[in-house]
Design an enzyme around this catalytic site. Structure first.
Site, short mmCIF file in Angstrom:
data_model
loop_
_atom_site.label_atom_id
_atom_site.label_comp_id
_atom_site.label_asym_id
_atom_site.label_seq_id
_atom_site.Cartn_x
_atom_site.Cartn_y
_atom_site.Cartn_z
N ARG A 1 -0.61 -8.77 13.40
CA ARG A 1 -1.15 -7.86 12.38
C ARG A 1 -1.94 -8.62 11.31
NH1 ARG A 1 4.37 -5.28 10.94
NH2 ARG A 1 3.33 -4.19 9.23
N ARG B 1 11.32 -1.31 11.18
CA ARG B 1 10.17 -0.90 12.00
C ARG B 1 10.00 -1.85 13.18
NH1 ARG B 1 5.03 0.33 8.19
NH2 ARG B 1 4.02 -0.91 9.81
N LYS C 1 0.85 -1.21 0.00
CA LYS C 1 0.00 0.00 0.00
C LYS C 1 0.87 1.25 0.00
CE LYS C 1 -1.97 -1.23 3.91
NZ LYS C 1 -1.24 -2.50 4.15
N ARG D 1 11.90 -5.43 5.08
CA ARG D 1 11.68 -3.98 4.89
C ARG D 1 12.63 -3.15 5.77
NH1 ARG D 1 5.81 -1.65 5.49
NH2 ARG D 1 5.90 -2.76 7.47
N ARG E 1 -9.95 0.72 8.57
CA ARG E 1 -9.47 -0.63 8.84
C ARG E 1 -10.52 -1.47 9.56
NH1 ARG E 1 -3.57 0.60 8.86
NH2 ARG E 1 -2.57 -1.41 8.80
P1 AP5 Z 1 4.94 -1.54 1.90
O1 AP5 Z 1 4.60 -0.76 0.67
O2 AP5 Z 1 5.62 -0.84 3.01
O3 AP5 Z 1 3.64 -2.35 2.40
P2 AP5 Z 1 2.35 -1.83 3.16
O4 AP5 Z 1 1.17 -2.52 2.58
O5 AP5 Z 1 2.32 -0.33 3.19
O6 AP5 Z 1 2.66 -2.46 4.58
P3 AP5 Z 1 2.55 -1.87 6.04
O7 AP5 Z 1 3.27 -2.88 6.92
O8 AP5 Z 1 3.04 -0.46 6.13
O9 AP5 Z 1 1.06 -1.94 6.31
P4 AP5 Z 1 0.42 -2.01 7.66
O10 AP5 Z 1 -0.99 -1.87 7.27
O11 AP5 Z 1 0.77 -3.17 8.49
O12 AP5 Z 1 1.10 -0.77 8.46
P5 AP5 Z 1 0.63 0.72 8.73
O13 AP5 Z 1 1.84 1.56 8.75
O14 AP5 Z 1 -0.50 1.11 7.86
O15 AP5 Z 1 5.83 -2.79 1.42
C1 AP5 Z 1 6.35 -3.70 2.37
C2 AP5 Z 1 7.77 -4.13 1.92
O16 AP5 Z 1 7.68 -4.87 0.70
C3 AP5 Z 1 8.72 -2.95 1.63
O17 AP5 Z 1 10.00 -3.31 2.02
C4 AP5 Z 1 8.65 -2.80 0.08
O18 AP5 Z 1 9.86 -2.28 -0.45
C5 AP5 Z 1 8.41 -4.24 -0.36
N1 AP5 Z 1 7.55 -4.32 -1.54
C6 AP5 Z 1 6.44 -3.55 -1.81
N2 AP5 Z 1 5.90 -3.92 -2.98
C7 AP5 Z 1 6.67 -4.95 -3.45
C8 AP5 Z 1 6.60 -5.77 -4.62
N3 AP5 Z 1 5.64 -5.58 -5.54
N4 AP5 Z 1 7.52 -6.74 -4.78
C9 AP5 Z 1 8.52 -6.92 -3.85
N5 AP5 Z 1 8.64 -6.17 -2.72
C10 AP5 Z 1 7.72 -5.20 -2.52
O19 AP5 Z 1 0.03 0.57 10.21
C11 AP5 Z 1 0.87 0.24 11.30
C12 AP5 Z 1 0.03 0.07 12.57
O20 AP5 Z 1 -0.62 1.32 12.90
C13 AP5 Z 1 -1.11 -0.94 12.48
O21 AP5 Z 1 -0.67 -2.27 12.73
C14 AP5 Z 1 -2.07 -0.42 13.57
O22 AP5 Z 1 -1.65 -0.80 14.85
C15 AP5 Z 1 -1.92 1.10 13.44
N6 AP5 Z 1 -2.94 1.67 12.56
C16 AP5 Z 1 -2.72 2.28 11.36
N7 AP5 Z 1 -3.88 2.66 10.80
C17 AP5 Z 1 -4.86 2.27 11.67
C18 AP5 Z 1 -6.29 2.34 11.62
N8 AP5 Z 1 -6.93 2.90 10.58
N9 AP5 Z 1 -6.97 1.82 12.66
C19 AP5 Z 1 -6.36 1.27 13.72
N10 AP5 Z 1 -5.01 1.14 13.81
C20 AP5 Z 1 -4.26 1.65 12.78
#
Ligand code: AP5
Length: 219
Positions: free
Chosen positions: A171, A160, A13, A127, A88
């Site tokens: 997660r 992270r 994402k 990552r 979410r």
């Molecule tokens: P990346 O693009 O970073 O993936 P992502 O989908 O953004 O993954 P996240 O881990 O950031 O999502 P998340 O939802 O767990 O975390 P968030 O920060 O939103 O890619 C991942 C890796 O793969 C990278 O190294 C990239 O280079 C590589 N990659 C990408 N595409 C690729 C491809 N095509 N091929 C190969 N490699 C690739 O949330 C964190 C925490 O915050 C949550 O757990 C929760 O506790 C809290 N939180 C956030 N939003 C809310 C909400 N709305 N409600 C409640 N809690 C929330």
């Protein structure tokens, strides 16, 4: 253009969101990034949220929606915005629809990034991120030009704290139980676009570009 990016942790994402922002010229709002920044700044809200996200649990709905409401009311969101990681839960989705209705706006589309589960763990465990500008790298699929340093600002890259095996497991469970129901929610509303996100980042973006154009990207 108001776009929602859905998908499990590690689906890409953030990676695709950065490309969409570059192409469409609207800001990306990542709730995860907001929480990490607030925690790094030592604010009470950021430290409270860290108790949840460091364990891989979702932050309570009431904390998240207040932040999002404030952010989407900013002037830079007038032309549109991309929501990365929000909503979410079904409750967050209902509240978002109400907030947007109050602004006489609505979601243009929802992109669901669908990835093979084995890939998710590989992506998350490799990552590395820049604590200064939030750029994201991967040890094998997207290494930085200089080992361990950000290509954009030179800062040392970090892993992270929620990218550890135990938090990753939590997660993925949180996603399956609380977020996955949003796929049916948005499908019923005719907003869902499913994206095969197993290819390379460039291949995935090429596949989703036509959908972005129909949703008003760049206009
Ligand atoms: P990346 O693009 O970073 O993936 P992502 O989908 O953004 O993954 P996240 O881990 O950031 O999502 P998340 O939802 O767990 O975390 P968030 O920060 O939103 O890619 C991942 C890796 O793969 C990278 O190294 C990239 O280079 C590589 N990659 C990408 N595409 C690729 C491809 N095509 N091929 C190969 N490699 C690739 O949330 C964190 C925490 O915050 C949550 O757990 C929760 O506790 C809290 N939180 C956030 N939003 C809310 C909400 N709305 N409600 C409640 N809690 C929330």
């Amino acid at each position: 253009m108001i776009l929602v990016l859905l998908g499990p942790p590690g689906a890409g994402k953030g990676t695709q969101g950065a490309k969409i922002v570059e192409c469409c010229g609207v800001p990306k709002i990542s709730t995860g990034e907001i929480f990490r920044d607030l925690a790094a700044a030592g604010t009470p809200l950021g430290l409270e949220a860290r108790n949840y996200w460091s364990r891989g649990e979702l932050v309570p709905d009431e904390v998240v929606v207040g932040l999002v409401n404030e952010r989407i009311s900013c002037d830079d969101c007038l032309k549109g915005f991309v929501l990365d990681g929000f909503p979410r839960t079904v409750r967050q989705a209902d509240i978002l629809a109400e907030l947007l209705a109050g602004m006489v706006r609505k979601i243009t589309g929802v992109l669901d990034f669908d990835v093979d589960p084995d890939q998710l763990v590989l992506r998350l465990s490799g990552r590395r991120t820049c604590p200064n500008c939030s750029a994201t790298y991967h040890l094998t699929s997207r290494p930085p030009q200089v080992d361990g340093h950000c290509d954009h600002c030179g800062q040392s890259l970090v892993q992270r704290s929620d990218d550890n095996p135990e938090s990753i497991r939590t997660r993925l469970v949180e996603y399956a139980t609380k977020t996955e129901p949003l796929l049916a929610y948005y499908e019923e509303r005719g907003l869902l676009h499913r994206i095969d996100a197993n290819g390379s980042p460039d291949e995935i973006f090429r596949d989703l570009e036509p959908a972005l154009v129909t949703m008003g990207c760049g206009s």
